[in-house]
Design a protein around this motif. Structure first.
Motif, PDB file in Angstrom:
ATOM      1  N   THR A  47       0.783  -1.249   0.151  1.00 51.73           N
ATOM      2  CA  THR A  47      -0.111  -0.080   0.154  1.00 51.73           C
ATOM      3  C   THR A  47       0.797   1.315  -0.089  1.00 51.73           C
ATOM      4  O   THR A  47       2.114   1.117   0.563  1.00 51.73           O
ATOM      5  CB  THR A  47      -0.861   0.024   1.316  1.00 51.73           C
ATOM      6  N   ARG A  48       0.191   2.291  -0.479  1.00 46.82           N
ATOM      7  CA  ARG A  48       1.000   3.808  -0.465  1.00 46.82           C
ATOM      8  C   ARG A  48       2.161   3.530  -1.629  1.00 46.82           C
ATOM      9  O   ARG A  48       2.191   4.442  -2.611  1.00 46.82           O
ATOM     10  CB  ARG A  48       1.533   4.162   0.731  1.00 46.82           C
ATOM     11  N   LEU A  49       3.090   2.602  -1.414  1.00 48.43           N
ATOM     12  CA  LEU A  49       4.134   2.611  -2.190  1.00 48.43           C
ATOM     13  C   LEU A  49       4.240   1.076  -2.939  1.00 48.43           C
ATOM     14  O   LEU A  49       4.099   0.354  -2.033  1.00 48.43           O
ATOM     15  CB  LEU A  49       5.658   2.667  -1.569  1.00 48.43           C
ATOM     16  N   PRO A  50       4.305   1.064  -4.327  1.00 49.53           N
ATOM     17  CA  PRO A  50       4.031  -0.331  -4.788  1.00 49.53           C
ATOM     18  C   PRO A  50       5.359  -1.347  -4.625  1.00 49.53           C
ATOM     19  O   PRO A  50       5.804  -1.805  -5.830  1.00 49.53           O
ATOM     20  CB  PRO A  50       3.680  -0.045  -6.287  1.00 49.53           C
ATOM     21  N   TYR A  51       6.333  -1.106  -3.680  1.00 47.62           N
ATOM     22  CA  TYR A  51       7.505  -1.787  -3.546  1.00 47.62           C
ATOM     23  C   TYR A  51       7.799  -2.597  -2.158  1.00 47.62           C
ATOM     24  O   TYR A  51       7.173  -2.381  -1.262  1.00 47.62           O
ATOM     25  CB  TYR A  51       8.651  -0.557  -3.347  1.00 47.62           C
ATOM     26  N   ARG A  52       8.432  -3.646  -2.520  1.00 48.19           N
ATOM     27  CA  ARG A  52       8.842  -4.381  -1.493  1.00 48.19           C
ATOM     28  C   ARG A  52      10.469  -4.568  -1.641  1.00 48.19           C
ATOM     29  O   ARG A  52      10.982  -5.144  -2.748  1.00 48.19           O
ATOM     30  CB  ARG A  52       8.276  -5.811  -1.474  1.00 48.19           C
ATOM     31  N   PHE A  53      11.519  -4.378  -0.544  1.00 48.66           N
ATOM     32  CA  PHE A  53      12.811  -4.877  -0.599  1.00 48.66           C
ATOM     33  C   PHE A  53      13.107  -5.484   0.502  1.00 48.66           C
ATOM     34  O   PHE A  53      12.927  -4.972   1.570  1.00 48.66           O
ATOM     35  CB  PHE A  53      13.303  -3.389  -1.007  1.00 48.66           C
ATOM     36  N   MET A  54      13.825  -6.551   0.434  1.00 46.79           N
ATOM     37  CA  MET A  54      14.251  -7.561   1.520  1.00 46.79           C
ATOM     38  C   MET A  54      12.842  -7.686   2.274  1.00 46.79           C
ATOM     39  O   MET A  54      13.235  -7.689   3.641  1.00 46.79           O
ATOM     40  CB  MET A  54      15.346  -6.656   2.063  1.00 46.79           C
ATOM     41  N   CYS A  55      11.969  -7.704   1.797  1.00 44.94           N
ATOM     42  CA  CYS A  55      10.816  -7.929   2.716  1.00 44.94           C
ATOM     43  C   CYS A  55       9.392  -8.555   1.570  1.00 44.94           C
ATOM     44  O   CYS A  55       8.663  -8.054   1.475  1.00 44.94           O
ATOM     45  CB  CYS A  55      10.275  -6.513   3.066  1.00 44.94           C
TER      46      CYS A  55
END
Ligand SMILES: [Fe+2]
Length: 285
Positions: free
Chosen positions: A264-272
């Motif tokens: 949500t809010r930001l369409p990113y996942r990094f090391m997660c």
């Protein structure tokens, strides 16, 4: 070797470009790759309150799908198939079905996919803040009901295998609902093994003295972006203390926080990475 002014500038530019390339690659990875790398977490819950007849009872938790924001129904269908292959005894969804209920164009497809999920002892869900938000309370409730999920909103369901029972309790969302822990636990007779579903993990600190053995939560998304040695950069309110995985809150209470599925809010996942969780119950002798 002495650097000339020109070679210094060249070196500077090359390393600058290298950094840019790396960040560009990281951006692509965080935006397009990792959000779709579903992880499977597996835990054994060993507890003296678990009746032996519930040994190897399998619970699957999924959370925070946020459908409609960088997570579409094709991917949701893959998730449904993955969870079904687990052959779970019980499935629980811990809130935030779609990202924005007020703009999402609901049709039959979400209930159809939810109905596909098969268990021996039922499917349960609780409200997350995004389900209540955007006037979603009734809409999301109807969709989940249609999908065969029973709502636990300050209520309890006794899971009964014919020999023994345990209590599965669910609280209303802490941020936008009306949670009432004492009214919920008052519905539990005796002192059975009790598992509580509540969207926001940080309320675990207030859950002691209520006879709860296990709390399952979501909401944190693990922060979505983590850095080595630093961990999550930002997490939402009520997920600032407990962010992901298992926490021993006290001798009596253990908390498990799911990083969830969507973003949500930001369409990113990094090391997660996105994840769902598998729990095996085990009587502790
Ligand atoms: Fe969420």
């Amino acid at each position: 070797m002495k650097l000339t002014r020109r070679s210094f500038i060249k070196k500077f530019l090359v390393s600058g470009l290298g950094l840019l390339g790396l960040s560009g690659g990281s951006y692509y990875y965080a935006r397009h790759i990792e959000p779709h790398m579903l992880d499977r977490k597996e835990y054994t819950i060993s507890h003296s309150n678990i009746p032996r007849s519930f040994n190897n009872f399998k619970i699957v938790q999924f959370s925070d799908t946020h459908i409609g924001f960088n997570y579409d129904l094709t991917e949701f269908e893959q998730l449904i198939d993955t969870i079904n292959a687990e052959n779970a005894d019980l499935i629980v969804f811990t809130g935030d079905l779609v990202d924005k209920p007020h703009t999402y164009r609901f049709d039959q497809r979400i209930p159809q996919l939810l109905r596909r999920l098969k268990t021996r002892y039922g499917k349960y869900w609780i409200y997350g803040n995004h389900d209540h938000g955007g006037y979603g309370t009734e809409t999301v409730k109807a969709v989940m009901e249609d999908g065969g999920f029973q709502l636990l909103q300050n209520s309890v369901s006794m899971v009964d295998n014919g020999q023994d029972t345990f209590a599965l309790a669910g609280l209303d969302d802490v941020m936008l609902g009306s949670p009432n822990i004492s009214a919920t636990t008052a519905q539990i007779k005796g002192d059975p093994f009790t598992m509580l579903l509540v969207h926001e993990p940080d309320v675990a600190d207030q859950m002691q003295q209520h006879g709860i053995d296990i709390q399952l939560s979501g909401h944190s998304h693990g922060g979505q972006i983590q850095l080595p040695f630093v961990g999550a950069l930002v997490t939402p309110p009520y997920a600032e203390t407990y962010i992901e995985g298992k926490y021993t809150i006290s001798e009596l209470l253990t908390l498990y926080v799911s990083r969830g599925i969507g973003t949500t809010r930001l369409p990113y996942r990094f090391m997660c990475r996105p994840e769902y969780s598998v729990f095996h119950l085990q009587a502790k002798l």
